[in-house]
Write a protein that holds these residues in place. Sequence first.
Motif, mmCIF file in Angstrom:
data_model
loop_
_atom_site.group_PDB
_atom_site.id
_atom_site.type_symbol
_atom_site.label_atom_id
_atom_site.label_comp_id
_atom_site.label_asym_id
_atom_site.label_seq_id
_atom_site.Cartn_x
_atom_site.Cartn_y
_atom_site.Cartn_z
ATOM 1 N N GLN A 153 105.347 36.105 -14.243
ATOM 2 C CA GLN A 153 105.912 35.552 -13.022
ATOM 3 C C GLN A 153 104.821 35.422 -11.975
ATOM 4 N N GLY A 154 104.880 34.336 -11.201
ATOM 5 C CA GLY A 154 103.952 34.136 -10.097
ATOM 6 C C GLY A 154 104.712 34.003 -8.792
ATOM 7 N N THR A 155 104.168 34.576 -7.716
ATOM 8 C CA THR A 155 104.852 34.585 -6.427
ATOM 9 C C THR A 155 103.870 34.263 -5.310
ATOM 10 N N GLY A 156 104.359 33.519 -4.322
ATOM 11 C CA GLY A 156 103.567 33.218 -3.138
ATOM 12 C C GLY A 156 104.483 32.947 -1.963
ATOM 13 N N SER A 157 104.034 33.289 -0.765
ATOM 14 C CA SER A 157 104.882 33.110 0.414
ATOM 15 C C SER A 157 104.075 32.573 1.586
ATOM 16 N N ALA A 158 104.795 32.069 2.579
ATOM 17 C CA ALA A 158 104.184 31.559 3.803
ATOM 18 C C ALA A 158 105.169 31.754 4.950
#
Length: 321
Positions: A153-158
């Motif tokens: 799983q890959g996760t990124g936020s802004a």
Amino acid sequence: MVSEPPEPPARRRISRERWILVGAVAAIFAAFTSLRVTSWGGLDQTAFLYVGLPALIALAVAFYAKPRTAVGLGLVVTTLALALSGPLLGEGLVCLLIAAPLMLGIVALVITIFRAIARGGRGSQQALLAVPLLFVLALEGVGGTAILPRADQGTGSAWTDVRPQRVAEALAAPPEYAEPDALLLRAVPFPLPVEAVGEGLAVGDTRTVHFTPGQSLGIGAEPVPRHMELEITESEIRPDGGRVVFTVVEDTTLARWMDVHRAEARWSAEGGGTRITWTMDFDRTYEPSWYFGPLQSHTVDLAAAYLADTFASAAPGEEDR
């Protein structure tokens, strides 16, 4: 009669090394290209290609080359073979660039181990312990074996300074994709999104994302269109945030490197603005897992962060309403 002086030993050695170089480059070029183009037995996605094949090259070079030139010659052979194979691989060039450090490292390691064993003594016994380990690592992926789990799983936020409702509006509309900021995504020729077709956040709404076309340096080769089709299968919209799940229906873009199942967008009010987080679930399709696993996980993290930045930037401010 005056006899010709004998050929200097250095010249004979250089000539011999050149023949080794030519033969090894030709062999690895043929083997590597054959596996990548035909995908015979699925070996092009296993550790046999990225660990086993470089190990065989290293053994051949170490056996025939002089001790002081073996490592350097092995690295030159591998580099030349990869450079020659690259233009023929099309989309496989991405894997080639990513795997190059692994393959060069295996060549140097195997030659070093071979020389240590050949010298004998106490060091040879320690070097022998690495042989079965390398053999096991080279077979990962053959027959479906894997050291690390394939699911990842890959996760990124802004964060953006607008209300959650504005973020929902951005997610419901086709975005404008910009060039990614991450160096890895710009340096390696990964497929990049160009445009998206479709709108809405209700269950059943769809998106078709078009990517940069696949390129090949083959004679007369045409660019190959690439796209990903997604359908919203879960949706929850609230005044203070929400959650939308996109399930991948068809993928002609990333399927060569990984099997992407779904992407989830979550957003919620935070600190006078809104935090948006993208999560992508996928299965790794390349071995060895200890090398490609962390690389793919990091790359998907960067892709998720790119999506978060894209939709955070697209959210309209109050002055735009």
